[in-house]
Design a protein around this motif. Structure first.
Motif, PDB file in Angstrom:
ATOM      1  N   GLU A  76      -1.663   6.917  -4.225  1.00 17.83           N
ATOM      2  CA  GLU A  76      -2.505   5.738  -3.972  1.00 17.83           C
ATOM      3  C   GLU A  76      -2.740   5.492  -2.486  1.00 17.83           C
ATOM      4  N   PHE A 101     -12.590  -2.576  -8.980  1.00 16.18           N
ATOM      5  CA  PHE A 101     -11.146  -2.403  -9.174  1.00 16.18           C
ATOM      6  C   PHE A 101     -10.415  -2.073  -7.870  1.00 16.18           C
TER       7      PHE A 101
ATOM      8  N   GLU B 184      -3.325   7.178 -13.945  1.00 17.31           N
ATOM      9  CA  GLU B 184      -3.605   8.110 -12.837  1.00 17.31           C
ATOM     10  C   GLU B 184      -4.908   7.731 -12.123  1.00 17.31           C
ATOM     11  N   THR B 185      -5.901   7.349 -12.904  1.00 16.77           N
ATOM     12  CA  THR B 185      -7.177   6.945 -12.298  1.00 16.77           C
ATOM     13  C   THR B 185      -6.962   5.743 -11.391  1.00 16.77           C
ATOM     14  N   ALA B 186      -6.200   4.768 -11.888  1.00 22.51           N
ATOM     15  CA  ALA B 186      -5.935   3.573 -11.082  1.00 22.51           C
ATOM     16  C   ALA B 186      -5.146   3.919  -9.822  1.00 22.51           C
ATOM     17  N   THR B 187      -4.226   4.873  -9.972  1.00 24.54           N
ATOM     18  CA  THR B 187      -3.436   5.304  -8.810  1.00 24.54           C
ATOM     19  C   THR B 187      -4.356   5.809  -7.709  1.00 24.54           C
ATOM     20  N   LEU B 188      -5.300   6.665  -8.104  1.00 20.54           N
ATOM     21  CA  LEU B 188      -6.180   7.252  -7.093  1.00 20.54           C
ATOM     22  C   LEU B 188      -7.209   6.251  -6.573  1.00 20.54           C
ATOM     23  N   LEU B 189      -7.302   5.097  -7.235  1.00 19.30           N
ATOM     24  CA  LEU B 189      -8.166   4.040  -6.694  1.00 19.30           C
ATOM     25  C   LEU B 189      -7.370   3.099  -5.804  1.00 19.30           C
ATOM     26  N   GLY B 190      -6.123   3.477  -5.541  1.00 23.86           N
ATOM     27  CA  GLY B 190      -5.336   2.730  -4.558  1.00 23.86           C
ATOM     28  C   GLY B 190      -4.345   1.749  -5.142  1.00 23.86           C
ATOM     29  N   ALA B 191      -4.156   1.767  -6.483  1.00 19.36           N
ATOM     30  CA  ALA B 191      -3.257   0.780  -7.091  1.00 19.36           C
ATOM     31  C   ALA B 191      -1.816   1.270  -7.053  1.00 19.36           C
ATOM     32  N   GLY B 192      -0.937   0.476  -6.488  1.00 15.94           N
ATOM     33  CA  GLY B 192       0.495   0.782  -6.489  1.00 15.94           C
ATOM     34  C   GLY B 192       1.096   0.481  -7.854  1.00 15.94           C
ATOM     35  N   ARG B 193       2.425   0.668  -7.968  1.00 10.55           N
ATOM     36  CA  ARG B 193       3.073   0.541  -9.287  1.00 10.55           C
ATOM     37  C   ARG B 193       2.898  -0.837  -9.909  1.00 10.55           C
ATOM     38  N   ARG B 195       0.681  -3.142  -9.212  1.00  7.27           N
ATOM     39  CA  ARG B 195      -0.731  -3.400  -9.505  1.00  7.27           C
ATOM     40  C   ARG B 195      -1.164  -2.675 -10.769  1.00  7.27           C
ATOM     41  N   ARG B 196      -0.657  -1.457 -10.933  1.00  4.81           N
ATOM     42  CA  ARG B 196      -1.015  -0.685 -12.145  1.00  4.81           C
ATOM     43  C   ARG B 196      -0.416  -1.354 -13.375  1.00  4.81           C
ATOM     44  N   HIS B 199      -2.605  -4.608 -13.780  1.00  2.00           N
ATOM     45  CA  HIS B 199      -4.039  -4.470 -14.041  1.00  2.00           C
ATOM     46  C   HIS B 199      -4.371  -3.418 -15.096  1.00  2.00           C
TER      47      HIS B 199
END
Lengths: 375, 286
Positions: A76, A101, B184-193, B195-196, B199
């Motif tokens: 991230e 998002f 994984e998609t959220a991770t690569l959009l910058g979301a930490g643990r 936040r994931r 959200h």
């Protein structure tokens, strides 16, 4: 050069698999460029993309982005975004909140993130789609939203894992145009996995060709087609003509006779396989100049035809447009431009050449010269 | 007029025929049982004497019913919250796929087939003031009233333990099949643990959590053996009250037992209706 990506000696083996999925991959991608990672299924392309993104940990090697080693940097925090074959839009959020998002999780106020997202939706020509639920989108629209969502994260590197492979050809072409437009506007570094040569050539300016976890060649699109570095690379790029022979004094000698090779390269003497793309061979009338050949077969390829030719006992293939009056048994003349010729090692005969152990392999070494000229 | 055999190009007939045996058996048991209990509670199906429509059975328990309802709802709600919190956390650990995840999955799988009555006996042996833990810590009579105490902690602990395994395995199914790729998609959009979790994982698991929570709630509300073994004599949760009345020496108590059972059923239907209303509003359910 924030978005420049460098891979140094990247290797990865999954437990239980026969061999390495990635084997000593070295690749350098300039910032703001688009490179296609091309290869057949199981070549390791997607694993490489996941390793760059930080979703897989390589066994050995380094990933550098903008010169910074990414080892120990969480996915991230790598400044990358990925679009996959499936859009993977979050089903509990509407279109606008999907695109917003990245802003939301960065702690930007929701109103600001949504306003920003609306701009990206406009960029992918989906203005006004924000309030829609994601299930109300078509495949192409969903993939556009996925791209907008990735771009809204302002990634230095955009990773595309076969993003258009599930779309129909017409829609795929539209998406290629959209990607070109986005590149002009935002100019991110793009690494795109694909197994489609045409797509790689349409979208990227450089191609990295993979097979069995190894990178075979990394060159401009033109050189990938015209100067493959090996027989395997040529075959993976769709090359259909391989003529065994010997290189002597800048010429390739075979049953076709002596064909002069491009003089931008110092061709190593010895046994070598002459390669010439089927699109480069011109098929002319019998009474014209060129190499004599007889048509031995015809096969339709959409708007073109693949012609099988017998030239002095050598099987050649050439592509001709529809409408040419050709039939099996016709005598024709072939013109093979010197610039379309390349020679690579013939794995079956290279070892028979005296001094084979010390001779450098023939690998279309002129491509380096052409690449420099291109730049 | 007979309905068409196909709706929107899809034939409903084969599916209906395949489901019919299960639906018929379930309908016979549920509808038949409920109709009998309702009729008995309203005096229409007496064991002795002529049938007459009356709410006397409900009125006879009017004093105890509110307390029983409150207690049953409190036990079921507390058990559901504990089971969902523990189960969801366990599911998150299982999905990580590491050795501890495998251990938690194995423990959860082993827990499922253990009967509640065995679980209740185990909790009693562990948590009662004469239980293993009390002796282990040698508290000398100051051990809290976990079993048979005013807070029904033993009952909630048993339901929470047993049902958390159920919740964990159901939610793991959802997380493993759907949430990993979104995560994984959220991770690569910058979301930490965190936040994931907030959200992505919680919202995506909510429909599954809602369904399993409803099942846990309804089960905890309607089953008697754990509360009967680990709870107090008074006040009584509804199922314990219904069981006592059903087993009473006087046959006139049977309609009162049926009345308590009907009240419990109405509460369960209310819980299911609330859950379905929420699910129908959820974009993930549509």
């Amino acid at each position: 050069m924030i978005g420049a990506v460098t891979l140094e000696g990247l290797s990865k083996t999954f437990p239980g698999t026969g061999g390495p999925v990635l084997e000593d991959v070295n690749l350098s991608v300039d910032a703001g460029t688009c490179t296609a990672l091309l290869g057949p299924s199981g070549a390791g392309k997607s694993t490489l993309l996941r390793a760059i993104a930080g979703l897989e940990r390589p066994d050995t090697g380094r990933v550098l982005v903008g010169g910074r080693d990414m080892a120990g940097v969480r996915p991230e925090r790598r400044g990358m975004a990925m679009v996959q074959q499936r859009p993977l839009l979050f089903p509990h959020l509407n279109v606008l909140d999907n695109v917003a998002f990245a802003g939301t999780v960065r702690g930007i106020p929701k109103r600001v993130a949504r306003a920003d997202a609306a701009g990206f939706l406009e960029l992918v020509q989906l203005a006004g789609f924000g309030p829609r639920p994601v299930v109300a989108l078509s495949g192409g629209q969903a993939q556009r939203v996925a791209i907008a969502r990735a771009l809204a994260a302002r990634p230095a590197v955009l990773l595309l894992d076969e993003p258009f492979s599930a779309l129909d050809p017409e829609l795929r072409s539209v998406m290629h145009d959209l990607l070109a437009q986005l590149r002009r506007t935002l100019n991110p570094t793009i690494l795109m996995v694909t197994h489609d040569r045409s797509e790689a050539a349409a979208v990227a300016e450089r191609i990295a060709l993979f097979s069995g976890g190894r990178m075979l060649q990394h060159d401009s699109v033109e050189l990938m087609y015209s100067r493959p570095s090996s027989l395997e690379a040529s075959r993976l790029m769709g090359g259909a003509n391989e003529i065994a022979g010997t290189v002597r004094k800048g010429c390739h000698h075979s049953a076709l006779g002596a064909l002069r090779l491009p003089d931008d390269t110092t061709w190593q003497p010895g046994p070598g396989m002459l390669l010439v793309r089927q699109e480069s061979i011109e098929v002319g009338p019998w009474d014209g100049p060129g190499l004599h050949a007889t048509v031995s077969g015809l096969r339709a390829l959409g708007p073109r035809r693949l012609v099988r030719l017998d030239a002095a006992g050598v099987l050649l293939r050439a592509e001709v447009p529809l409408g040419r009056a050709l039939a099996e048994g016709d005598s024709v003349r072939l013109k093979i431009p010197t610039s379309a010729l390349a020679v690579v090692d013939d794995p079956d005969t290279a070892h028979t050449f005296p001094g084979a152990e010390t001779r450098p392999p023939i690998t279309s070494q002129g491509r380096g010269t052409l690449a420099t000229a291109d730049n | 007029m007979a309905p068409p055999a196909s709706v929107g190009g899809r034939s409903w007939l084969p599916g209906t025929l395949m489901a019919a045996p299960a639906v018929l058996i379930a309908a016979f048991v549920v509808v038949g049982g409920m109709a009998t209990a309702l009729a008995q509670s309203l005096g229409l199906f007496p064991l002795v004497g002529p049938p007459s429509l009356t709410v006397a059975a409900y009125a006879a328990q009017a004093g105890d019913l509110p307390v029983g309802i409150g207690l049953s709802l409190a036990i079921a709600a507390a058990s559901t919250v504990v089971a969902c919190l523990v189960g969801f956390t366990a599911a998150l650990v299982i999905v990580q796929g590491r050795w501890c995840g495998k251990l938690v999955a194995a423990l959860g799988t082993l827990t499922i087939p253990v009967p509640h009555i065995v679980g209740a006996a185990s909790v009693s042996l562990l948590l009662a003031d004469s239980g293993l833990l009390s002796r282990l810590f040698n508290t000398g009579g100051s051990w809290p009233e976990l079993v048979g105490g005013p807070w029904w902690i033993g009952v909630v602990a048993e339901y929470g333990w047993k049902e958390s395994a159920f919740v964990a395995l159901v939610v793991t199914g959802t997380l493993a099949t759907r949430a990993v790729s979104y995560d994984e998609t959220a991770t690569l959009l910058g979301a930490g643990r965190l936040r994931r979790l907030r959200h992505i994982l919680i919202p995506l698991s909510l429909p599954t959590l809602t369904i399993s929570a409803t099942i846990v709630f309804v089960y905890s509300l309607g089953s008697y053996e754990v509360a009967w073994l680990l709870g107090r004599v008074y006040p009584e949760p509804l199922p314990v009250m219904a069981l006592r009345l059903f087993n009473a020496a006087t046959l006139t108590a049977r309609p009162e037992a049926a009345a308590v059972a009907i009240v419990t059923t109405i509460l369960s239907f209310g819980a299911v209706a609330t859950a379905l209303t929420y699910l129908n509003r959820s974009p993930l359910w549509r």
